[in-house]
Design a protein around this motif. Structure first.
Motif, PDB file in Angstrom:
ATOM      1  N   TRP A   1       0.457  -1.461  -0.366  1.00  0.00           N
ATOM      2  CA  TRP A   1      -0.411  -0.057  -0.097  1.00  0.00           C
ATOM      3  C   TRP A   1       0.895   1.341   0.372  1.00  0.00           C
ATOM      4  CZ3 TRP A   1      -3.736   1.348  -1.919  1.00  0.00           C
ATOM      5  CH2 TRP A   1      -4.790   2.157  -1.436  1.00  0.00           C
ATOM      6  N   LYS A   2       2.124   1.540   1.068  1.00  0.00           N
ATOM      7  CA  LYS A   2       3.095   2.602   0.614  1.00  0.00           C
ATOM      8  C   LYS A   2       3.238   2.800  -0.683  1.00  0.00           C
ATOM      9  CE  LYS A   2       7.064   4.189   3.308  1.00  0.00           C
ATOM     10  NZ  LYS A   2       8.316   3.208   3.813  1.00  0.00           N
ATOM     11  N   ARG A   3       3.352   1.925  -1.166  1.00  0.00           N
ATOM     12  CA  ARG A   3       3.973   1.984  -2.803  1.00  0.00           C
ATOM     13  C   ARG A   3       2.923   2.677  -3.652  1.00  0.00           C
ATOM     14  NH1 ARG A   3       8.516  -2.179  -4.938  1.00  0.00           N
ATOM     15  NH2 ARG A   3       9.864  -1.117  -4.461  1.00  0.00           N
ATOM     16  N   GLN A   4       1.394   1.976  -3.203  1.00  0.00           N
ATOM     17  CA  GLN A   4       0.627   2.274  -4.180  1.00  0.00           C
ATOM     18  C   GLN A   4      -0.310   4.213  -3.741  1.00  0.00           C
ATOM     19  OE1 GLN A   4      -2.100  -0.608  -3.169  1.00  0.00           O
ATOM     20  NE2 GLN A   4      -0.509  -2.702  -4.540  1.00  0.00           N
ATOM     21  N   ILE A   5       0.424   4.481  -2.749  1.00  0.00           N
ATOM     22  CA  ILE A   5      -0.225   5.458  -2.025  1.00  0.00           C
ATOM     23  C   ILE A   5       0.972   6.417  -3.033  1.00  0.00           C
ATOM     24  CG2 ILE A   5       0.202   7.373  -0.566  1.00  0.00           C
ATOM     25  CD1 ILE A   5      -2.169   6.285  -0.147  1.00  0.00           C
ATOM     26  N   SER A   6       2.360   6.087  -3.247  1.00  0.00           N
ATOM     27  CA  SER A   6       2.984   6.878  -3.924  1.00  0.00           C
ATOM     28  C   SER A   6       3.245   6.694  -5.417  1.00  0.00           C
ATOM     29  CB  SER A   6       4.697   6.472  -3.401  1.00  0.00           C
ATOM     30  OG  SER A   6       5.223   5.482  -4.202  1.00  0.00           O
TER      31      SER A   6
ATOM     32  N   HIS B   1      10.124  -2.790 -13.638  1.00  0.00           N
ATOM     33  CA  HIS B   1       8.633  -2.734 -13.908  1.00  0.00           C
ATOM     34  C   HIS B   1       8.224  -3.683 -13.290  1.00  0.00           C
ATOM     35  CE1 HIS B   1       9.764  -0.761 -17.880  1.00  0.00           C
ATOM     36  NE2 HIS B   1      10.130   0.525 -17.338  1.00  0.00           N
ATOM     37  N   THR B   2       8.149  -4.797 -12.797  1.00  0.00           N
ATOM     38  CA  THR B   2       7.885  -5.670 -12.362  1.00  0.00           C
ATOM     39  C   THR B   2       6.391  -5.590 -10.794  1.00  0.00           C
ATOM     40  OG1 THR B   2       9.039  -7.655 -12.253  1.00  0.00           O
ATOM     41  CG2 THR B   2       7.437  -8.146 -11.055  1.00  0.00           C
ATOM     42  N   ALA B   3       7.306  -4.776 -10.059  1.00  0.00           N
ATOM     43  CA  ALA B   3       7.137  -4.362  -8.933  1.00  0.00           C
ATOM     44  C   ALA B   3       5.291  -3.204  -9.326  1.00  0.00           C
ATOM     45  CB  ALA B   3       7.684  -3.508  -7.725  1.00  0.00           C
ATOM     46  N   LEU B   4       6.529  -1.932 -10.074  1.00  0.00           N
ATOM     47  CA  LEU B   4       4.872  -1.100 -10.358  1.00  0.00           C
ATOM     48  C   LEU B   4       3.669  -1.385 -11.471  1.00  0.00           C
ATOM     49  CD1 LEU B   4       4.563   1.732 -11.273  1.00  0.00           C
ATOM     50  CD2 LEU B   4       5.776   1.405 -12.978  1.00  0.00           C
TER      51      LEU B   4
ATOM     52  N   ILE C   1       0.593  -0.891  -9.624  1.00  0.00           N
ATOM     53  CA  ILE C   1      -0.800   0.061 -10.661  1.00  0.00           C
ATOM     54  C   ILE C   1      -1.764  -1.784 -11.096  1.00  0.00           C
ATOM     55  CG2 ILE C   1      -1.298   0.016 -13.124  1.00  0.00           C
ATOM     56  CD1 ILE C   1       1.649   2.150 -12.820  1.00  0.00           C
ATOM     57  N   ASP C   2      -1.571  -2.402 -11.304  1.00  0.00           N
ATOM     58  CA  ASP C   2      -2.621  -3.980 -11.609  1.00  0.00           C
ATOM     59  C   ASP C   2      -4.020  -3.880 -10.097  1.00  0.00           C
ATOM     60  OD1 ASP C   2      -3.729  -6.311 -12.557  1.00  0.00           O
ATOM     61  OD2 ASP C   2      -3.141  -6.335 -10.643  1.00  0.00           O
ATOM     62  N   MET C   3      -3.355  -3.724  -9.137  1.00  0.00           N
ATOM     63  CA  MET C   3      -4.364  -3.708  -8.137  1.00  0.00           C
ATOM     64  C   MET C   3      -4.571  -2.056  -8.051  1.00  0.00           C
ATOM     65  SD  MET C   3      -4.140  -5.196  -5.106  1.00  0.00           S
ATOM     66  CE  MET C   3      -5.005  -5.638  -3.224  1.00  0.00           C
TER      67      MET C   3
ATOM     68  N   SER D   1       0.122   9.947   6.678  1.00  0.00           N
ATOM     69  CA  SER D   1      -0.281   8.921   7.854  1.00  0.00           C
ATOM     70  C   SER D   1      -0.786   7.778   7.822  1.00  0.00           C
ATOM     71  CB  SER D   1      -1.490   9.621   8.502  1.00  0.00           C
ATOM     72  OG  SER D   1      -2.822   9.528   7.982  1.00  0.00           O
ATOM     73  N   TYR D   2      -1.148   6.881   6.955  1.00  0.00           N
ATOM     74  CA  TYR D   2      -1.241   5.606   6.701  1.00  0.00           C
ATOM     75  C   TYR D   2       0.029   5.316   5.760  1.00  0.00           C
ATOM     76  CZ  TYR D   2      -3.768   6.616   2.646  1.00  0.00           C
ATOM     77  OH  TYR D   2      -4.611   8.187   1.801  1.00  0.00           O
ATOM     78  N   ALA D   3       0.572   5.827   5.006  1.00  0.00           N
ATOM     79  CA  ALA D   3       1.663   5.238   4.042  1.00  0.00           C
ATOM     80  C   ALA D   3       3.208   5.380   4.215  1.00  0.00           C
ATOM     81  CB  ALA D   3       1.931   6.885   2.758  1.00  0.00           C
TER      82      ALA D   3
END
Ligand SMILES: Nc1ncnc2c1ncn2[C@@H]1O[C@H](COP(=O)(O)OP(=O)(O)OP(=O)(O)O)[C@@H](O)[C@H]1O
Ligand SMILES: [Mg+2]
Length: 339
Positions: free
Chosen positions: A265-270, A293-296, A300-302, A336-338
């Motif tokens: 989620w931290k990455r998704q917020i960013s 790219h794999t992580a991205l 993004i898919d999520m 605060s939640y990231a």
């Protein structure tokens, strides 16, 4: 709406897909109220994430077995007993059995006519494989007796229902998928105008069109604004401000819950913060955030499956809901939640 009712009456299994607050549940419930099929069961996956358990409980309380038993339905030895029931066929004289020994198959067949089962917010169900097997079983053995309508965002279990792999138990079964989109500007404006007239609230059509622009055709926010505006003597500006405050409170709670479920989620917020102002392409995001790219792709898919993000024809990602963007711009609460 009429399509939904027709599909139900023809016994077609349906999936209603769409982002948050777009009207999936409202449409499904409205279709149930309009269909001639009288046997209806509603399961809310947010309240119980074990489908087998909730299906048994719901079927049991509206089946003829419960009507024959005297007084309140006691389901076996409680939740543990329900959970232990399999959905295979159980032989023997059903009337004499304890309630806990009924199977889903028997309960479905105990109805004298067809039954509609609404599984609402199915993305919150646990155990994708178990859910797929259960649905495949109902589809194969009880298609004439049970018609399913499933709502949700295309995430989690929903994804394995919608895109079953060849290995998935649900593979090869037909589903009618309907995507629910946001309201057009004129539908939104008409909705607010009608609401204001009905409640006797004075309004200026130009002000309301500014509100429509801001809330971007999302029925959930339009209804919230309509309520706040009509039930007080607030000006449209004050009502819009109050709508945003209330919406941010709802979004904060929602994003915190997603944060608890999703490790990335931290990455998704960013990623969300990166596209708040300008839509960006995959490569640009990878470069600007320094993510491989794999992580991205995974993140993004999520975000797409959670219906926060969409991709346009140029391949640029942007945030669907303008209030989510506004909320992220405020920044502090998002950080605060990231953590
Ligand atoms: N056709 C409609 N007319 C008036 N209000 C509507 C309509 N459709 C939806 N709404 C309102 O919009 C809000 C969101 O609708 P609903 O709960 O059905 O959406 P949803 O897609 O199921 O959302 P969620 O993802 O949060 O479950 C509700 O308050 C509902 O009353
Ligand atoms: Mg809903």
């Amino acid at each position: 709406m009429d399509d939904t009712v027709t599909n139900l009456e023809k016994g077609r299994w349906m999936v209603l897909l769409g982002p948050r607050r777009i009207g999936k549940t409202s449409l499904a419930r409205c279709a149930l109220s309009k269909t001639k099929i009288k046997n209806q069961i509603i399961i809310d996956a947010r309240e119980e994430s074990n489908l087998e358990k909730s299906l048994l409980r719901a079927l049991l309380s509206s089946s003829r077995f419960s009507k024959k038993s005297s007084g309140t339905v006691q389901i076996g030895g409680g939740i543990g007993a329900i959970a232990s029931i399999s959905f295979g066929f159980t032989k023997g004289s059903s009337e004499k059995k304890s309630l806990s020994s009924f199977s889903i198959s028997e309960l479905i067949e105990s109805f004298s006519s067809r039954i509609v089962i609404l599984i609402d917010e199915a993305q919150w169900l646990r155990n994708p494989r178990g859910v797929s097997s259960l649905l495949a079983h109902i589809y194969d053995y009880h298609y004439d007796k049970a018609t399913l309508m499933i709502t949700g965002s295309a995430v989690g279990v929903m994804r394995s229902i919608l895109e079953p792999s060849a290995k998935s138990p649900f593979y090869g079964r037909a589903l009618t998928t309907m995507e629910i989109g946001r309201w057009s500007g004129s539908t939104s404006l008409g909705f607010l105008e009608r609401g204001s007239k009905e409640t006797g609230k004075e309004y200026d059509i130009h002000d309301l069109s500014l509100v429509v622009e801001r809330l971007d055709g999302i029925p959930g926010w339009l209804t919230l604004f309509g309520y706040i505006f009509s039930s007080s003597n607030r000006s449209y500006k004050q009502a819009l401000k109050k709508t945003e405050v209330e919406a941010f409170r709802i979004l904060k709670e929602e994003l915190e819950n997603v944060g608890k479920l999703s490790l990335g989620w931290k990455r998704q917020i960013s990623i969300l913060q990166e596209i708040v102002e300008t839509p960006k392409k995959f490569n640009e995001l990878g470069r600007d955030l320094g993510i491989n790219h794999t992580a991205l792709s995974h993140n993004i898919d999520m975000l797409q499956r959670l219906c926060y993000v969409t991709k346009n024809q140029e391949g640029e990602y942007s945030i669907i809901d303008p209030l989510v963007s506004e909320y992220l711009r405020e920044g502090t609460s998002a950080k605060s939640y990231a953590k």
